[in-house]
Scaffold this motif. Structure first.
Motif, mmCIF file in Angstrom:
data_model
loop_
_atom_site.group_PDB
_atom_site.id
_atom_site.type_symbol
_atom_site.label_atom_id
_atom_site.label_comp_id
_atom_site.label_asym_id
_atom_site.label_seq_id
_atom_site.Cartn_x
_atom_site.Cartn_y
_atom_site.Cartn_z
ATOM 1 N N ASN A 130 8.423 6.086 -1.629
ATOM 2 C CA ASN A 130 7.977 4.700 -1.412
ATOM 3 C C ASN A 130 7.936 4.330 0.072
ATOM 4 O O ASN A 130 7.118 3.496 0.480
ATOM 5 C CB ASN A 130 8.891 3.718 -2.125
ATOM 6 N N LYS A 131 8.802 4.930 0.867
ATOM 7 C CA LYS A 131 8.866 4.534 2.270
ATOM 8 C C LYS A 131 7.552 4.780 3.009
ATOM 9 O O LYS A 131 7.253 4.098 3.999
ATOM 10 C CB LYS A 131 10.024 5.239 2.978
ATOM 11 N N SER A 132 6.759 5.714 2.507
ATOM 12 C CA SER A 132 5.456 5.968 3.119
ATOM 13 C C SER A 132 4.303 5.444 2.259
ATOM 14 O O SER A 132 3.137 5.699 2.549
ATOM 15 C CB SER A 132 5.269 7.461 3.387
ATOM 16 N N LEU A 148 2.291 -0.602 0.241
ATOM 17 C CA LEU A 148 3.356 -1.100 1.117
ATOM 18 C C LEU A 148 3.437 -2.629 1.119
ATOM 19 O O LEU A 148 4.545 -3.183 1.027
ATOM 20 C CB LEU A 148 3.174 -0.551 2.537
ATOM 21 N N PRO A 149 2.316 -3.353 1.187
ATOM 22 C CA PRO A 149 2.422 -4.814 1.066
ATOM 23 C C PRO A 149 2.936 -5.270 -0.298
ATOM 24 O O PRO A 149 3.626 -6.296 -0.388
ATOM 25 C CB PRO A 149 0.984 -5.292 1.313
ATOM 26 N N LEU A 150 2.623 -4.516 -1.366
ATOM 27 C CA LEU A 150 3.150 -4.862 -2.683
ATOM 28 C C LEU A 150 4.673 -4.806 -2.687
ATOM 29 O O LEU A 150 5.335 -5.707 -3.211
ATOM 30 C CB LEU A 150 2.601 -3.917 -3.752
ATOM 31 N N PHE A 180 11.693 -1.507 -6.677
ATOM 32 C CA PHE A 180 11.023 -0.325 -7.204
ATOM 33 C C PHE A 180 10.062 -0.714 -8.321
ATOM 34 O O PHE A 180 10.338 -1.622 -9.114
ATOM 35 C CB PHE A 180 12.046 0.673 -7.771
ATOM 36 N N LEU A 181 8.949 -0.005 -8.392
ATOM 37 C CA LEU A 181 7.957 -0.162 -9.453
ATOM 38 C C LEU A 181 7.920 1.117 -10.282
ATOM 39 O O LEU A 181 7.633 2.195 -9.748
ATOM 40 C CB LEU A 181 6.568 -0.396 -8.847
ATOM 41 N N PHE A 182 8.195 0.998 -11.579
ATOM 42 C CA PHE A 182 8.126 2.140 -12.482
ATOM 43 C C PHE A 182 7.007 1.913 -13.498
ATOM 44 O O PHE A 182 6.776 0.783 -13.940
ATOM 45 C CB PHE A 182 9.441 2.323 -13.241
ATOM 46 N N ALA A 183 6.343 2.976 -13.868
ATOM 47 C CA ALA A 183 5.333 2.897 -14.926
ATOM 48 C C ALA A 183 6.053 2.927 -16.269
ATOM 49 O O ALA A 183 6.330 3.992 -16.828
ATOM 50 C CB ALA A 183 4.341 4.046 -14.808
ATOM 51 N N ALA A 230 16.528 8.067 -5.764
ATOM 52 C CA ALA A 230 16.346 8.906 -4.577
ATOM 53 C C ALA A 230 14.902 9.354 -4.438
ATOM 54 O O ALA A 230 14.344 9.372 -3.327
ATOM 55 C CB ALA A 230 17.276 10.115 -4.637
ATOM 56 N N ASP A 231 14.282 9.725 -5.540
ATOM 57 C CA ASP A 231 12.883 10.147 -5.490
ATOM 58 C C ASP A 231 11.981 8.985 -5.086
ATOM 59 O O ASP A 231 11.007 9.156 -4.341
ATOM 60 C CB ASP A 231 12.440 10.687 -6.851
#
Length: 401
Positions: free
Chosen positions: A235-237, A41-43, A59-62, A229-230
Motif C-alpha cells: 500500500n505504501k507505493s 494513494l488519495p483513496l 486498509f482496503l480488503f476485497a 504486513a503484506d
C-alpha cells in the motif's frame, strides 16, 4: 410490467448514486501500472479522514465487512487471549461467534435486545480481570437500530488503566454518523462499502491505529490473505498484494468526493434529520422502536415493533410484492416482531416520506390498526420545520461571513 423504480429501504446494501454507478462502468486497467497509485494513494488518505484516523492506517480488503472483522482479530491477537464482548443483536452475536471460532477466550455480556454496549459492566469486568487483551464494541447494531457510546467505552477502559485494544464494528455507522477513531482511542474500526459509502458490497475497510499496527508485529495468530504486513508493504507505493476490485475503487473515489462536497458534519446532520423524521412518523402511528430509549436511537436504521398480533415478515412481504418496497426483516430474536427502515447513504426527506407511506400501507394490509397518513404527516411537519431552521442558520452564516 412495472413502471417506475423499486424502493430500497434496507440498512444495507444502500442505494448507489447514479454518478457512482457510472464511475464503476470503466474498462479494466492494469493494477500494476505506473499510474495506478494516482487512484489509490488519495483513496487511502481520504479514508483516514472518513475514519478520523490521523496517525494510523486504513486498509482496503476485497471482501464483505466480515473480512475486516477477521483481519482485525487475526492480525493483533493470539489464540487463547482473553477478550471482552457484548451481545445485543444479530451482528454483535456474529462477532462473538467469530471470536470464539478463532480461538479467543471470550467473556461475553448478554444484553437485552434494544439496548447497547453495557459500559458499566465493561468497567466492572476490566476491574476484575486485568488479563483482558481486547474490548469489542458494536457501534451501531443494525438488527435492533441501536447506537452505543464508543467514547464512553474508552473512558471506562482508561478509568481502569486498561491497555487492551479497542475493536469497534462501525459497519452501519462510519460515513453516516460521527465517528472519531483517534479521539475515541479506537484501535481497530471496521466498515464496509455497502452502507454509508454508497457502493455495492465487496470492499471491507479497516481503520488501524498505530498501537494496533505495533501489536500486529507481535501477534501470532495465523493469517495470510488478511496479513497487515503484506498490505503495509504494498500500500505504501499504491498497490495491493493481490488483484483489487478496480471498478469498486473507481466508485469509491466518486463516493468520497460526494461526501466531502456535502461536508461530513452536514452528512451527519442530514442522517440525524432523516432519522428523526422516521421516528416522529413511527410514534404518530402508535408504534414503538426496538431501541429502548432515545439514548440508543440509531440515525441509520430504525427497527420498528409491530403489534403483537401482526407478523413483521408479512409486512415485509406485502411491502415488497405489492408496493415494490424492500424493508429489512427482523432477525433472530426479533424475527416476526420488527421490520426495519434503513435511512442511510444516498437519501433525502421525500425518500423517507415514501418509506413511511409504503410502511403504513403494508402495515394496514397486514391487519395492523394504523391511521393511514398519520406517520407521513408527522414526518412532513418535522422535515418542513427542520429544513426551514437549517436554511435560516445557513443564511445567518452567510451574512456573518
Amino acid at each position: 410490467m412495472s413502471n417506475g423504480i423499486s424502493h430500497l429501504f434496507i440498512p444495507g446494501p444502500t442505494n448507489v448514486p447514479d454518478v457512482v454507478r457510472r464511475a464503476m462502468n470503466v474498462p479494466m486497467r492494469d493494477h500494476r501500472a505506473p499510474d495506478f497509485p494516482e487512484l489509490t494513494l488519495p483513496l487511502f488518505e481520504d479514508l483516514k479522514e472518513i475514519f478520523a484516523n490521523e496517525t494510523g492506517q486504513v486498509f482496503l480488503f476485497a471482501s464483505s465487512g466480515t473480512g475486516a472483522w477477521e483481519a482485525a482479530i487475526s492480525n493483533t491477537l493470539n489464540r487463547g487471549d482473553r477478550v471482552l464482548m457484548s451481545r445485543f443483536g444479530q451482528f454483535s452475536h456474529l462477532w462473538v461467534d467469530m471470536a470464539e471460532r478463532l480461538g479467543l477466550d471470550v467473556a461475553c455480556v448478554d444484553v437485552e435486545w434494544g439496548k447497547g454496549v453495557p459500559v458499566e459492566d465493561y468497567e466492572r469486568h476490566l476491574a476484575e480481570d486485568p488479563s483482558i487483551r481486547a474490548v469489542f464494541a458494536t457501534h451501531n447494531e443494525t438488527a435492533t437500530g441501536v447506537t452505543s457510546d464508543i467514547a464512553a467505552v474508552r473512558r471506562a477502559m482508561d478509568a481502569q488503566g486498561s491497555d487492551a485494544l479497542l475493536f469497534v464494528d462501525g459497519v452501519s455507522s462510519i460515513a453516516s454518523v460521527d465517528f472519531q477513531q483517534e479521539a475515541w482511542g479506537v484501535d481497530l474500526a471496521v466498515t464496509g462499502s455497502q452502507k454509508g459509502l454508497m457502493l455495492p458490497a465487496g470492499l471491507s475497510i479497516l481503520g488501524v491505529s498505530a498501537k494496533a499496527l505495533e501489536a500486529s508485529a507481535r501477534a501470532g495468530m495465523e493469517r495470510c490473505y488478511f496479513d497487515f504486513a503484506d498490505m503495509v508493504a504494498t500500500n505504501k507505493s499504491g498497490y495491493f498484494p493481490y488483484t483489487p476490485p478496480v471498478p469498486l475503487l473507481a466508485g469509491l473515489r466518486v463516493a468520497l468526493d460526494l461526501l466531502f462536497a456535502e461536508g461530513l458534519p452536514q452528512v451527519f446532520a442530514r442522517h440525524h434529520r432523516l432519522a428523526e423524521g422516521i421516528r416522529r412518523g413511527v410514534e404518530a402511528l402508535g408504534l414503538k422502536l426496538c431501541a429502548m430509549g432515545p439514548q440508543w436511537y440509531s440515525d441509520t436504521v430504525s427497527a420498528i415493533r409491530v403489534p403483537d398480533d401482526i407478523d413483521s415478515a408479512e409486512v415485509c412481504r406485502i411491502g415488497f410484492q405489492r408496493y415494490r418496497t424492500s424493508f429489512g426483516a427482523g432477525l433472530s430474536k426479533v424475527a416476526g416482531k420488527v421490520f426495519r427502515i434503513g435511512h442511510l447513504g444516498d437519501l433525502n426527506e421525500v425518500m423517507c416520506l415514501s418509506a413511511l407511506a409504503s410502511a403504513e400501507m403494508s402495515l394496514a394490509d397486514a391487519g395492523a390498526k394504523v391511521e393511514l397518513g398519520a406517520g407521513v404527516a408527522a414526518a412532513q411537519a418535522y422535515y418542513r420545520a427542520a429544513l426551514s431552521e437549517r436554511e435560516s442558520a445557513v443564511a445567518l452564516e452567510e451574512v456573518a461571513s
